[in-house]
Design a protein around this motif. Structure first.
Motif, PDB file in Angstrom:
ATOM      1  N   GLU A  74     -86.492 -73.643 -13.930  1.00  0.00           N
ATOM      2  CA  GLU A  74     -86.305 -75.006 -13.436  1.00  0.00           C
ATOM      3  C   GLU A  74     -87.622 -75.741 -13.177  1.00  0.00           C
ATOM      4  O   GLU A  74     -87.752 -76.929 -13.459  1.00  0.00           O
ATOM      5  CB  GLU A  74     -85.483 -74.956 -12.146  1.00  0.00           C
ATOM      6  CG  GLU A  74     -85.043 -76.286 -11.604  1.00  0.00           C
ATOM      7  CD  GLU A  74     -84.105 -77.025 -12.575  1.00  0.00           C
ATOM      8  OE1 GLU A  74     -83.374 -76.365 -13.329  1.00  0.00           O
ATOM      9  OE2 GLU A  74     -84.130 -78.263 -12.573  1.00  0.00           O
ATOM     10  N   ASP A 114     -81.073 -72.386 -12.032  1.00  0.00           N
ATOM     11  CA  ASP A 114     -80.115 -73.487 -12.227  1.00  0.00           C
ATOM     12  C   ASP A 114     -79.301 -73.518 -13.536  1.00  0.00           C
ATOM     13  O   ASP A 114     -78.146 -73.142 -13.576  1.00  0.00           O
ATOM     14  CB  ASP A 114     -80.850 -74.808 -12.076  1.00  0.00           C
ATOM     15  CG  ASP A 114     -81.373 -75.007 -10.667  1.00  0.00           C
ATOM     16  OD1 ASP A 114     -81.543 -74.023  -9.941  1.00  0.00           O
ATOM     17  OD2 ASP A 114     -81.615 -76.156 -10.286  1.00  0.00           O
ATOM     18  N   ALA A 160     -78.892 -73.225  -8.143  1.00  0.00           N
ATOM     19  CA  ALA A 160     -78.835 -71.825  -8.582  1.00  0.00           C
ATOM     20  C   ALA A 160     -77.766 -71.056  -7.810  1.00  0.00           C
ATOM     21  O   ALA A 160     -76.881 -70.424  -8.400  1.00  0.00           O
ATOM     22  CB  ALA A 160     -80.194 -71.164  -8.418  1.00  0.00           C
TER      23      ALA A 160
HETATM   24 FE1  FES Z   1     -85.226 -71.385 -10.139  1.00  0.00          FE
HETATM   25 FE2  FES Z   1     -84.723 -72.949  -7.911  1.00  0.00          FE
HETATM   26  S1  FES Z   1     -86.393 -73.018  -9.282  1.00  0.00           S
HETATM   27  S2  FES Z   1     -83.561 -71.350  -8.782  1.00  0.00           S
END
Ligand code: FES
Length: 585
Positions: free
Chosen positions: A98, A135, A213
């Motif tokens: 992410e 995510d 996530a």
């Molecule tokens: Fe990977 Fe939040 S940046 S779960």
């Protein structure tokens, strides 16, 4: 899982039915080459012949800290597959980390879905364990697996350890935003900011708040796609690699049982996912992903159904950004199974799950050990629900807001719009001391939707102008066709559909127009007459596409709107299992 047998059941599918046998068992030159090349890697014939082949689709990469441990976990999955009499093969897939992927991982969710489906389709694979967690990796992997419809089990990366800074709990994402505002307001120093950088995230694993996530891994759990409660196990916990090995064992059994998504994903399992989503105070992003997942499974799911569920199921998980706890607290309090036990009366308990049991069986005996973290139904975390779906002349196809992470005083608000045409203009002007803004202004960002971004970036949590931060303002009404990080908070109206890039009414708003938000009435209204809007529409023209080649062009041409899940229009048909033609061998 521990009480499941590791031997194939007596009524298992015949070996000849397995896809992998078409690669390995035939008496022809191609099959010879498949066996020969497998032995080239040091495998003995007995290692793979006559065994279910389990693909471990791994989203590990050096640029995805949330998945940093997945190479080790893949080894634990392999251990389980070997023990159960299968043959494990690891197939790397895009990590969609992410934080590092630009312009936004959402541009690549469908890419991962396609990659997953095609990895499984093109290889000699009978079943799969999908390793993800950050995510978009969860919906991407699951969308592909649903469409391919082989026996599949989801392995969540697990949340990182709790964070703390100077005696205060810190949640990944949530406190980045909190302290960034305090830095801009002059309340912490640049040295504090650097100190925080090295202390906030203490281990590998996914964000420790109830961001996207944890929302999506919990939803996978509630859908029946994971071993029971697997989504809550912290990444560093010794139970996590044990769960990985259990996934390997169970994947082999699922192949013999032919337990594939089309056999356990039902309207009931999506109802269970909705209940979990709302009780968790989950991310607004889940509204998009859940619709996409349901459509892949051939199930119609609408934003309005989510709104209805949100009114019925209060937020019970006391976790950032709706509450004050972190995922490790949630695990010790009983985790997802404890939470589901709290909302048992709203669940469809006879839904089958990947361990071969029903959800009802899986949560029988689930307990809550900390009623402050997992609240009873009668004592929710907030009065505001997880999701409100707004309609009105500004959002004919809907928009969403997360009341549980917004300011109660702004739930009914009318104010003048201050329009930013795109993110570049927002970045340039937001801290201009001459910006015509006060705390009642409604900040508007457009050209930030699925096509306009493109990729539907998480720009919807527009920054509070610096001069207002200095005055103590920490929240304002913001309206956009963008998404917002699930770890963030604020009175942000998101996913306005249709988006401005395709001529949605957001494209017609002008600075100074009055915008009315009434969350209780589910209303988002632009106080401009229909005649004036028609006049403005006559002068509107779409911007040329930002990309004229490659994947981004494909995305812009085929992505659906937020209320339809943002899948590609050519992929969202119901599940089907294409079979490779025999003559390719
Ligand atoms: Fe990977 Fe939040 S940046 S779960």
């Amino acid at each position: 899982m521990p009480d499941r047998p590791t031997r194939p059941p007596a009524d298992r599918r015949p070996l000849a039915e397995l896809r992998s046998q078409r690669w390995f068992a035939a008496d022809n030159m191609r099959a010879f080459a498949h066996r020969q090349r497998t032995q080239q890697m040091g495998m003995r014939r007995d290692d793979f012949l006559g065994k279910p082949v389990i693909a471990i689709v791994n989203t590990w990469s050096d640029l995805s800290p949330c998945h940093a441990h997945l190479r080790e976990r893949a080894e634990a999955v392999k251990r389980g597959v070997w023990q159960a009499g299968g043959y494990p093969v690891e197939l790397p897939a895009m990590s969609v980390g992410e934080v590092m992927v630009k312009p936004t991982t959402m541009l690549y969710r469908n890419f991962l879905a396609m990659e997953t489906e095609e990895l499984l389709r093109s290889h000699p694979v009978d079943g799969t364990v999908l390793l993800g967690g950050c995510d978009k990796s969860t919906p991407g992997l699951l969308m592909g697996a649903i469409s391919m419809d082989l026996p599949a089990i989801y392995f969540p990366a697990g949340p990182m350890s709790n964070g703390q800074w100077r005696g205060q709990k810190t949640g990944a994402g949530t406190h980045t935003k909190i302290y960034w505002d305090e830095l801009r307001a002059g309340n912490i120093t640049p040295a504090d900011w650097i100190d925080l950088e090295g202390r906030m995230t203490r281990s590998f694993g996914t964000c420790n708040t109830m961001g996207t996530a944890s929302t999506m891994t919990s939803i996978a759990d509630a859908l029946g796609f994971t071993l029971p409660g697997a989504s809550s196990i912290p990444a560093v916990d010794s139970g996590h690699p044990r769960m990985a090995a259990d996934c390997g064992v169970r994947a082999v059994e699922m192949v013999w049982e032919d337990l594939k998504p089309s056999r356990f994903l039902t309207e009931g399992s999506f109802q269970n996912a909705l209940v979990a989503y709302m009780a968790l105070g989950g991310s607004t992003n889940a509204a998009v992903h859940l619709i996409a997942l349901a459509r892949r499974a051939g199930i119609a799911l609408t934003l309005d159904e989510m709104d209805t569920q949100s009114r019925l199921t209060p937020v019970l998980a006391n976790l950032f950004p709706s509450g004050g706890g972190l995922m490790e607290d949630f695990w010790f309090a009983g985790g997802l199974l404890g939470l589901l036990g709290r909302v048992k009366h709203q669940l469809v308990l006879d839904c089958l799950t990947v361990n071969g049991k029903t959800l009802g069986e899986n949560i029988a005996g689930a307990e809550v050990f900390d009623a402050e973290v997992i609240r009873p139904f009668e004592r929710p975390v907030t009065e505001g629900g997880t999701l409100a779906v707004l309609h009105g002349n500004l959002a004919p196809s809907g928009a969403v807001i997360k009341p549980s992470a917004a300011s109660p005083r702004l739930m009914k608000h009318t104010g003048p719009a201050l329009v930013f045409d795109d993110h570049a203009e927002l970045s340039t002007r937001i801290d201009d001391p001459a910006l015509p803004v006060d705390e009642n202004t409604v900040l508007v960002l457009r050209n930030a939707g699925p096509i306009g971004g493109p990729g539907f970036p998480e720009w919807g949590n527009l920054p509070i102008p610096k001069k207002l931060l200095a005055q103590g303002v920490r929240d304002m009404v913001r309206v956009s066709d963008a998404r917002m990080s699930g770890t963030h908070y604020g009175t942000c109206v998101l996913h306005v559909a249709p988006e401005s890039a395709v001529g949605g009414p957001l494209a017609l708003v002008r600075t100074g127009d009055m915008i009315e938000l009434d969350v209780e009435a589910r209303r988002l209204h632009l106080q401009v007459s229909a005649e004036e809007l028609a006049h403005r529409r006559g002068a509107w023209a779409p911007a040329p596409p930002k990309f004229e080649r490659g994947y981004a062009m494909l995305f812009q041409q085929h992505v659906t709107q937020a209320d339809a899940g943002c899948d590609f229009d050519f992929l969202e048909t119901g599940a089907a299992t294409p079979v490779p033609e025999p003559d390719i061998f």
